[in-house]
Design a protein around this motif. Structure first.
Motif, PDB file in Angstrom:
ATOM      1  N   THR A  83      37.065  35.788  79.450  1.00 56.68           N
ATOM      2  CA  THR A  83      37.346  37.060  78.780  1.00 56.68           C
ATOM      3  C   THR A  83      38.835  37.028  78.362  1.00 56.68           C
ATOM      4  O   THR A  83      39.046  37.605  77.199  1.00 56.68           O
ATOM      5  CB  THR A  83      36.750  37.976  79.684  1.00 56.68           C
ATOM      6  OG1 THR A  83      35.614  38.005  79.757  1.00 56.68           O
ATOM      7  CG2 THR A  83      37.294  39.403  78.915  1.00 56.68           C
ATOM      8  N   THR A  84      39.681  36.603  79.099  1.00 56.12           N
ATOM      9  CA  THR A  84      41.130  36.746  78.786  1.00 56.12           C
ATOM     10  C   THR A  84      41.488  36.135  77.753  1.00 56.12           C
ATOM     11  O   THR A  84      42.274  36.382  77.120  1.00 56.12           O
ATOM     12  CB  THR A  84      41.998  36.469  80.190  1.00 56.12           C
ATOM     13  OG1 THR A  84      41.468  37.422  81.280  1.00 56.12           O
ATOM     14  CG2 THR A  84      43.268  36.677  79.965  1.00 56.12           C
ATOM     15  N   ILE A  85      41.080  34.830  77.909  1.00 61.53           N
ATOM     16  CA  ILE A  85      41.357  33.569  76.720  1.00 61.53           C
ATOM     17  C   ILE A  85      41.132  34.238  75.403  1.00 61.53           C
ATOM     18  O   ILE A  85      41.644  34.029  74.454  1.00 61.53           O
ATOM     19  CB  ILE A  85      41.198  32.443  77.023  1.00 61.53           C
ATOM     20  CG1 ILE A  85      41.743  31.729  78.361  1.00 61.53           C
ATOM     21  CG2 ILE A  85      41.237  31.470  75.871  1.00 61.53           C
ATOM     22  CD1 ILE A  85      41.388  30.516  78.732  1.00 61.53           C
ATOM     23  N   ALA A  86      39.741  34.624  75.450  1.00 62.11           N
ATOM     24  CA  ALA A  86      39.087  35.231  74.104  1.00 62.11           C
ATOM     25  C   ALA A  86      39.926  36.363  73.679  1.00 62.11           C
ATOM     26  O   ALA A  86      40.137  36.582  72.235  1.00 62.11           O
ATOM     27  CB  ALA A  86      37.374  35.407  74.295  1.00 62.11           C
ATOM     28  N   ALA A  87      40.203  37.368  74.554  1.00 62.85           N
ATOM     29  CA  ALA A  87      41.331  38.499  74.129  1.00 62.85           C
ATOM     30  C   ALA A  87      42.378  37.934  73.387  1.00 62.85           C
ATOM     31  O   ALA A  87      43.007  38.576  72.538  1.00 62.85           O
ATOM     32  CB  ALA A  87      41.295  39.346  75.196  1.00 62.85           C
ATOM     33  N   ALA A  88      42.982  37.034  74.320  1.00 63.74           N
ATOM     34  CA  ALA A  88      44.317  36.566  73.659  1.00 63.74           C
ATOM     35  C   ALA A  88      44.218  35.861  72.253  1.00 63.74           C
ATOM     36  O   ALA A  88      45.001  36.011  71.169  1.00 63.74           O
ATOM     37  CB  ALA A  88      44.737  35.637  74.671  1.00 63.74           C
ATOM     38  N   LEU A  89      43.208  35.256  72.039  1.00 61.53           N
ATOM     39  CA  LEU A  89      43.074  34.592  70.850  1.00 61.53           C
ATOM     40  C   LEU A  89      42.624  35.549  69.750  1.00 61.53           C
ATOM     41  O   LEU A  89      43.093  35.298  68.583  1.00 61.53           O
ATOM     42  CB  LEU A  89      41.747  33.607  70.884  1.00 61.53           C
ATOM     43  CG  LEU A  89      41.718  32.163  71.468  1.00 61.53           C
ATOM     44  CD1 LEU A  89      40.712  31.461  71.644  1.00 61.53           C
ATOM     45  CD2 LEU A  89      42.982  31.332  71.125  1.00 61.53           C
ATOM     46  N   ARG A  90      41.762  36.701  69.930  1.00 61.17           N
ATOM     47  CA  ARG A  90      41.793  37.899  69.095  1.00 61.17           C
ATOM     48  C   ARG A  90      43.174  38.362  68.739  1.00 61.17           C
ATOM     49  O   ARG A  90      43.309  38.810  67.457  1.00 61.17           O
ATOM     50  CB  ARG A  90      40.914  38.572  69.735  1.00 61.17           C
ATOM     51  CG  ARG A  90      39.335  38.233  69.935  1.00 61.17           C
ATOM     52  CD  ARG A  90      38.648  38.206  68.752  1.00 61.17           C
ATOM     53  NE  ARG A  90      38.589  39.445  68.110  1.00 61.17           N
ATOM     54  CZ  ARG A  90      38.144  39.759  66.778  1.00 61.17           C
ATOM     55  NH1 ARG A  90      37.311  38.608  66.182  1.00 61.17           N
ATOM     56  NH2 ARG A  90      37.660  40.912  66.354  1.00 61.17           N
TER      57      ARG A  90
END
Length: 324
Positions: A83-90
């Motif tokens: 979840t944290t990595i996906a938010a950072a990529l967004r």
């Protein structure tokens, strides 16, 4: 080893030109001879990106072309969750550093093409792109720090030319992960309702109702300033004909535990649960519609026609009149 390290650091600090700053970070910088990446301050000091997004952006920029930079690959490399990595990529996508598009190959297979741009501003201005070779087999390995040269004994080698950015190869399609952006703006807060006329009697009744809430809900202890600020909202309820018991029930039922901000809870409920004004006698009066003429069956031709009384239709009456 600690003594040698302290001696080397002290010797390096003495070689820094100019006076040292009294506080804050002090940079001891040596030119890199190998394994380095040029990162712009627009990314490293970006005021709109989280620290996780900046770190992942720097990590992606340091990888060779063809490296896997999907959520699964980054989760296996770092301790942060999906979840944290996906938010950072967004976040990186929002600010133009990361681009993920779908493309169809000649054999019909759909792939996701991931492109990382080290300067989004230059991309918008149409800057020239330096071609680079594609690394055929990317390998993810732990980063080994470069040996620190002795500033006195070891000569400092000249830095090599900057590595050229490489085009990113095609990756197999993965289902996109929908993660709410942490930088999305919050909806505006609904304003506190206001009465049409805040009379002294109405203000006094609203203030007494708010100050009395703690008798029914000990968690709702409001200060004098809170009562003065929220009194117009309660007055709007009273002006619309709401009974004090109904207002008290709406403000004290099913409170969150523990309520950290009682005044904000009361303000939110006064604004969101505001009842509509009571309708007047004119609105409650049913609408009278004109009477509808019923259908009758003609006694001569059995055709249906509208008439208050049974008999003959218009055509049959005309024939009888002509015969007469």
């Amino acid at each position: 080893m600690d003594t040698q390290h302290d001696i080397a650091l002290t010797r390096a600090l003495t070689g820094i030109p100019g006076p040292l700053p009294p506080s804050g970070v002090i940079h001891v910088a040596f030119p890199h001879a190998s394994r380095f990446t040029i990162v712009g301050n627009h990314l490293a000091q970006h005021d709109g990106l989280s620290l996780t997004a900046i770190g992942i952006g720097v990590h992606i920029q340091s990888l060779p072309a063809g490296s896997q930079v999907g959520i699964k690959a980054l989760t296996a490399r770092f301790a942060e969750g999906e979840t944290t990595i996906a938010a950072a990529l967004r976040e990186l996508e929002t600010h133009g550093y990361l681009h993920r598009t779908r493309a169809r190959l000649a054999n019909g297979r759909v792939v996701t093409r991931t492109v990382f741009c080290n300067q989004p501003g230059a991309l918008l201005r149409g800057g020239a792109v330096v071609p680079a070779a594609v690394t055929p087999t990317p390998v993810m390995r732990p980063v080994v720090p470069d040996p620190v040269p002795d500033p006195v004994r070891d000569p400092v080698p000249a830095p090599p030319p900057a590595p050229e950015p490489a085009p990113v190869p095609e990756e197999e399609e993965r289902p996109p992960v929908r993660v709410p952006s942490r930088i999305a703006p919050k909806p505006p807060r609904r304003p506190l309702p206001q009465p049409r006329e805040l009379t002294p009697e109405l203000h006094r009744a609203a203030s007494a109702l708010l100050a009395d809430l703690r008798r029914h809900a000990p968690e709702l202890v409001l200060s004098e300033d809170d009562v003065e600020e929220l009194a117009p909202g309660a007055a709007a309820w009273l002006e619309r004909g709401a009974h004090p018991d109904a207002i008290r029930h709406a403000l004290t039922t099913e409170l969150p535990q523990p309520p950290k901000y009682p005044a904000k809870i009361v303000r939110h409920r006064l604004a969101v649960l505001l009842p509509p004004p009571l309708p007047g006698a004119q609105e409650l009066t049913p609408v009278h519609r004109p009477p509808v003429t019923p259908f009758q069956t003609c006694e001569g031709c059995d055709r249906a026609f509208r008439s208050p009384d049974p008999g003959h239709c218009r055509d049959c009456r005309a024939q009888y009149w002509e015969a007469a």
